[in-house]
Scaffold this motif. Sequence first.
Motif, mmCIF file in Angstrom:
data_model
loop_
_atom_site.group_PDB
_atom_site.id
_atom_site.type_symbol
_atom_site.label_atom_id
_atom_site.label_comp_id
_atom_site.label_asym_id
_atom_site.label_seq_id
_atom_site.Cartn_x
_atom_site.Cartn_y
_atom_site.Cartn_z
ATOM 1 N N SER A 167 39.515 28.714 42.644
ATOM 2 C CA SER A 167 39.779 30.399 42.359
ATOM 3 C C SER A 167 38.216 30.925 42.358
ATOM 4 O O SER A 167 37.441 30.169 42.579
ATOM 5 N N LEU A 168 38.283 32.301 42.151
ATOM 6 C CA LEU A 168 36.971 32.769 42.335
ATOM 7 C C LEU A 168 36.239 33.081 40.900
ATOM 8 O O LEU A 168 35.231 33.753 40.839
ATOM 9 N N SER A 169 36.948 32.442 40.020
ATOM 10 C CA SER A 169 36.292 32.601 38.498
ATOM 11 C C SER A 169 35.022 31.959 38.627
ATOM 12 O O SER A 169 34.837 30.859 39.375
ATOM 13 N N PRO A 170 33.974 32.254 37.485
ATOM 14 C CA PRO A 170 34.071 33.470 36.886
ATOM 15 C C PRO A 170 33.510 34.884 37.509
ATOM 16 O O PRO A 170 33.506 35.906 37.041
ATOM 17 N N GLY A 171 33.207 34.644 39.112
ATOM 18 C CA GLY A 171 32.505 35.805 39.615
ATOM 19 C C GLY A 171 33.281 36.943 39.733
ATOM 20 O O GLY A 171 32.861 38.006 39.598
ATOM 21 N N ILE A 172 34.710 36.861 40.030
ATOM 22 C CA ILE A 172 35.616 37.846 40.132
ATOM 23 C C ILE A 172 35.684 38.648 38.861
ATOM 24 O O ILE A 172 35.944 39.842 38.703
ATOM 25 N N SER A 173 35.608 37.969 37.591
ATOM 26 C CA SER A 173 36.004 38.389 36.272
ATOM 27 C C SER A 173 34.589 39.226 35.848
ATOM 28 O O SER A 173 34.791 40.172 35.554
ATOM 29 N N ALA A 174 33.457 38.737 36.224
ATOM 30 C CA ALA A 174 32.136 39.505 36.146
ATOM 31 C C ALA A 174 32.201 40.716 36.925
ATOM 32 O O ALA A 174 31.827 41.815 36.530
ATOM 33 N N LEU A 175 32.737 40.747 38.331
ATOM 34 C CA LEU A 175 32.626 41.891 39.170
ATOM 35 C C LEU A 175 33.461 43.027 38.752
ATOM 36 O O LEU A 175 33.099 43.970 38.605
ATOM 37 N N ASN A 176 34.522 42.630 38.367
ATOM 38 C CA ASN A 176 35.833 43.498 37.805
ATOM 39 C C ASN A 176 35.357 44.150 36.298
ATOM 40 O O ASN A 176 35.350 45.406 36.223
ATOM 41 N N ASP A 177 34.584 43.272 35.710
ATOM 42 C CA ASP A 177 34.107 43.724 34.201
ATOM 43 C C ASP A 177 33.056 44.914 34.344
ATOM 44 O O ASP A 177 32.984 46.065 33.980
ATOM 45 N N LEU A 178 32.000 44.494 35.335
ATOM 46 C CA LEU A 178 31.083 45.580 35.480
ATOM 47 C C LEU A 178 31.437 46.620 36.241
ATOM 48 O O LEU A 178 30.651 47.870 35.984
ATOM 49 N N ALA A 179 32.224 46.463 37.138
ATOM 50 C CA ALA A 179 32.742 47.905 37.828
ATOM 51 C C ALA A 179 33.509 48.887 36.853
ATOM 52 O O ALA A 179 33.195 50.002 36.883
ATOM 53 N N ARG A 180 34.145 48.294 35.914
ATOM 54 C CA ARG A 180 34.629 49.099 34.879
ATOM 55 C C ARG A 180 33.699 49.671 34.078
ATOM 56 O O ARG A 180 33.803 51.032 33.734
ATOM 57 N N GLN A 181 32.682 48.944 33.716
ATOM 58 C CA GLN A 181 31.376 49.673 33.059
ATOM 59 C C GLN A 181 30.986 50.692 33.792
ATOM 60 O O GLN A 181 30.444 51.907 33.325
ATOM 61 N N ILE A 182 30.357 50.691 34.916
ATOM 62 C CA ILE A 182 29.818 51.446 35.978
ATOM 63 C C ILE A 182 30.724 52.643 35.843
ATOM 64 O O ILE A 182 30.242 53.651 35.822
ATOM 65 N N HIS A 183 31.711 52.527 35.825
ATOM 66 C CA HIS A 183 32.588 53.757 35.968
ATOM 67 C C HIS A 183 32.771 54.468 34.698
ATOM 68 O O HIS A 183 32.682 55.701 34.903
ATOM 69 N N ARG A 184 32.526 53.826 33.574
ATOM 70 C CA ARG A 184 32.449 54.748 32.387
ATOM 71 C C ARG A 184 31.240 55.393 32.129
ATOM 72 O O ARG A 184 31.344 56.257 31.330
ATOM 73 N N TYR A 185 30.352 55.142 32.877
ATOM 74 C CA TYR A 185 28.866 55.698 32.754
ATOM 75 C C TYR A 185 28.854 56.789 34.037
ATOM 76 O O TYR A 185 27.831 57.340 34.276
ATOM 77 N N GLY A 186 29.922 56.757 34.832
ATOM 78 C CA GLY A 186 29.822 57.887 35.870
ATOM 79 C C GLY A 186 29.558 57.396 37.303
ATOM 80 O O GLY A 186 29.338 58.281 38.038
ATOM 81 N N GLY A 187 29.327 56.268 37.581
ATOM 82 C CA GLY A 187 29.172 55.777 38.699
ATOM 83 C C GLY A 187 30.070 55.132 39.670
ATOM 84 O O GLY A 187 31.498 55.150 39.286
ATOM 85 N N TRP A 188 29.729 54.670 40.727
ATOM 86 C CA TRP A 188 30.743 53.865 41.775
ATOM 87 C C TRP A 188 30.141 52.627 41.880
ATOM 88 O O TRP A 188 28.716 52.065 41.931
ATOM 89 N N ALA A 189 31.194 51.404 42.237
ATOM 90 C CA ALA A 189 30.535 49.764 42.113
ATOM 91 C C ALA A 189 30.891 49.452 43.339
ATOM 92 O O ALA A 189 31.886 49.732 44.263
ATOM 93 N N LEU A 190 29.899 48.768 44.316
ATOM 94 C CA LEU A 190 30.043 48.188 45.533
ATOM 95 C C LEU A 190 29.969 46.713 45.357
ATOM 96 O O LEU A 190 28.665 46.261 45.125
ATOM 97 N N GLN A 191 30.866 46.100 45.869
ATOM 98 C CA GLN A 191 30.720 44.557 45.924
ATOM 99 C C GLN A 191 29.816 44.140 47.236
ATOM 100 O O GLN A 191 30.181 44.158 48.259
ATOM 101 N N ALA A 192 28.544 43.889 46.806
ATOM 102 C CA ALA A 192 27.401 43.799 47.864
ATOM 103 C C ALA A 192 27.208 42.314 48.544
ATOM 104 O O ALA A 192 26.213 42.479 49.135
ATOM 105 N N ASP A 193 28.107 41.569 48.297
ATOM 106 C CA ASP A 193 27.828 40.011 49.017
ATOM 107 C C ASP A 193 28.635 39.759 50.204
ATOM 108 O O ASP A 193 29.994 40.405 50.213
ATOM 109 N N PRO A 194 28.270 39.037 51.188
ATOM 110 C CA PRO A 194 28.937 38.786 52.243
ATOM 111 C C PRO A 194 30.332 37.887 51.895
ATOM 112 O O PRO A 194 29.999 36.771 51.086
ATOM 113 N N LEU A 195 31.500 38.039 51.935
ATOM 114 C CA LEU A 195 32.791 37.336 51.583
ATOM 115 C C LEU A 195 33.756 37.391 52.772
ATOM 116 O O LEU A 195 33.812 38.260 53.705
ATOM 117 N N PRO A 196 34.328 36.173 52.696
ATOM 118 C CA PRO A 196 35.650 36.058 53.674
ATOM 119 C C PRO A 196 36.727 36.819 53.537
ATOM 120 O O PRO A 196 36.532 37.547 52.363
#
Length: 604
Positions: free
Chosen positions: A330-359
């Motif tokens: 599984s992609l844990s815990p990276g996917i959990s951290a990614l989703n959590d921080l994306a939600r936080q960034i939305h709450r402060y008025g921003g947008w989140a970009l997953q910035a790593d090369p992935l398959p």
Amino acid sequence: MRFILLCLTIFCVAGCFSSERPKKTEIEIPRAAPGYLHWLQKQSMLGEAPSLIAQVSQTQRVWLQPGEPRRANVLLNAAPNWLELAELPANPKSPYFRELAAQVATARKMGFGGIYLGATGESPDVWTEKNGMQSSRAPASFNFDASFGTDEDFRKLAQAAEENGLELGSDLLSGATGRGPDFFLQARNAPEHGGLYAMLPVPEKAEALLPLTHEEWDCEALSAQAIDELAQAGVLPASIARDRLVWTSKGGWAATGAVMGVDGVPRRWIYRFAEDPGQPVLSWQDPSGSSAKVLHAAAIRQTGLLGEALAGLHFEPLMALEPDAGGTPSLSPGISALNDLARQIHRYGGWALQADPLPLSAMLAVLQGPCDFCRDDLTPLLVAYGLVMADGRPVAQLYRDWLSQGLDVSRLARGFNSHKGYKPALLLNNPAWTEAAQKLASLGQTIDFRLLFRQIFPSGNNEAEIEQIRRFLLCWRLGMPGLAFVEFYPGSLSRPSDGWLEHTLATRARAGLATGKIAEVIRGRGGGFGLLTRLPSGGFWLLACNFGKNPDELVVRLPENIRSAMDAGTAQSLDSGFSGTGFRLGLSGKDSKNVFFEASSVKP
């Protein structure tokens, strides 16, 4: 009487220096100076986090914005084209923020809607040099690095960007940081820093399994044999899931020297690193929540206080960072951290970009979550394969699959960090692309423009051929929905050009291509290939290319109200290509074009 007092005084003083006095080492525990530790705590990210979090905690800001990605189109319309700051040695007399502030108006005229600054955090060099530790590029604190400038320099850049209608973005703190105050404090066993990094104290009986060191901060990667022996001793897990994945960045376990703790006890530590021992990995799984506090504080600072619109999330070092349980990791815990921080960034008025090369499998998992955008390295890799092998079938199949799956291509970002190259190993996860991955891997572990040019034109260094391939690759960034990134070096924006890039950027923004939807995948008779995108205005956009060496022609069927065609790069009319209900576009060898079809009901 005076004589008696004098004798008593001499006796007392002599007693102070008698051999009965305990030695200094017997009454003082050797430990780091409390003043130094207190100073480190003030410099650390975890030490700074409470004051940043307090500005949001228990306030209405947490509730004003939803955590899900419902506003992606807002940024796509406001800033579809992004200028990305490419890496260069810093000039102390002219920090990046100052150079960019003077060129913001030029960037806007060129057609850019945003400037992406990259990793602006303080380099660990200011800490590692004085501690004899290996340097790393990963930032070690929230502060701006000296190469970018001061807080005042950023304020002036932000003001210039706002005045010219440009957005700003940069990397959020990565899942693997540089070694700085936080790393030093955890290695000294400071109670408040426990659990921040994936770091374990080594039992004294197992220290013999570690490499020999002479200094506290002589950190060295562990050999496979040492890891096996530590696993047998029950210190480490037998294996980590990510270590058997072909696409992850390299990493492993490293050991420190004997570090004197705040309690006077020397300890050796084992910690997980990414890329090299200079980048310790955060411990998202730790129940203390220390890493979450630091990352949330980083999001508050960057998005909420500095007002940056786009935050790049680099959590690939946390992907599949769990003991290997067999089966598909599984992609844990990276996917959990990614989703959590994306939600936080939305709450402060921003947008989140997953910035790593992935398959592909990992990209699809990201796009199912709250992250607004996902970096797309698959398209450039398959386009590179098409150029080298004169075979566009793999990239055509990729978009046919995405079209059949209903994938929203507007949530992809292309060209991001392209100056660092592309990893062919990302293709190995899909059996259909194994051949392409093997062919590209023969060119090197990463693919960049210079490698491609030498493969396509091995006999010379013709400037016209170089420009032809450069534009071919740029067409694939600018001719698709989603965010488009184009790298520039500071000071290079004002160089003369023929206007091709400027025309394409401006037309792309005017047409609203970033929010478009893929409508059809078109094949020519030879190496020709096209992607037709339906635009919000009712018009269409055609990305047309020819991977072959021989000329080819694409035939496109369009609705009756489409009777205007323009080359987006030259602004020249292509209306002569209409024939009945279709449009014919000729392409020479290794040629590419972006064509904007405007609906007749829309004024030019």
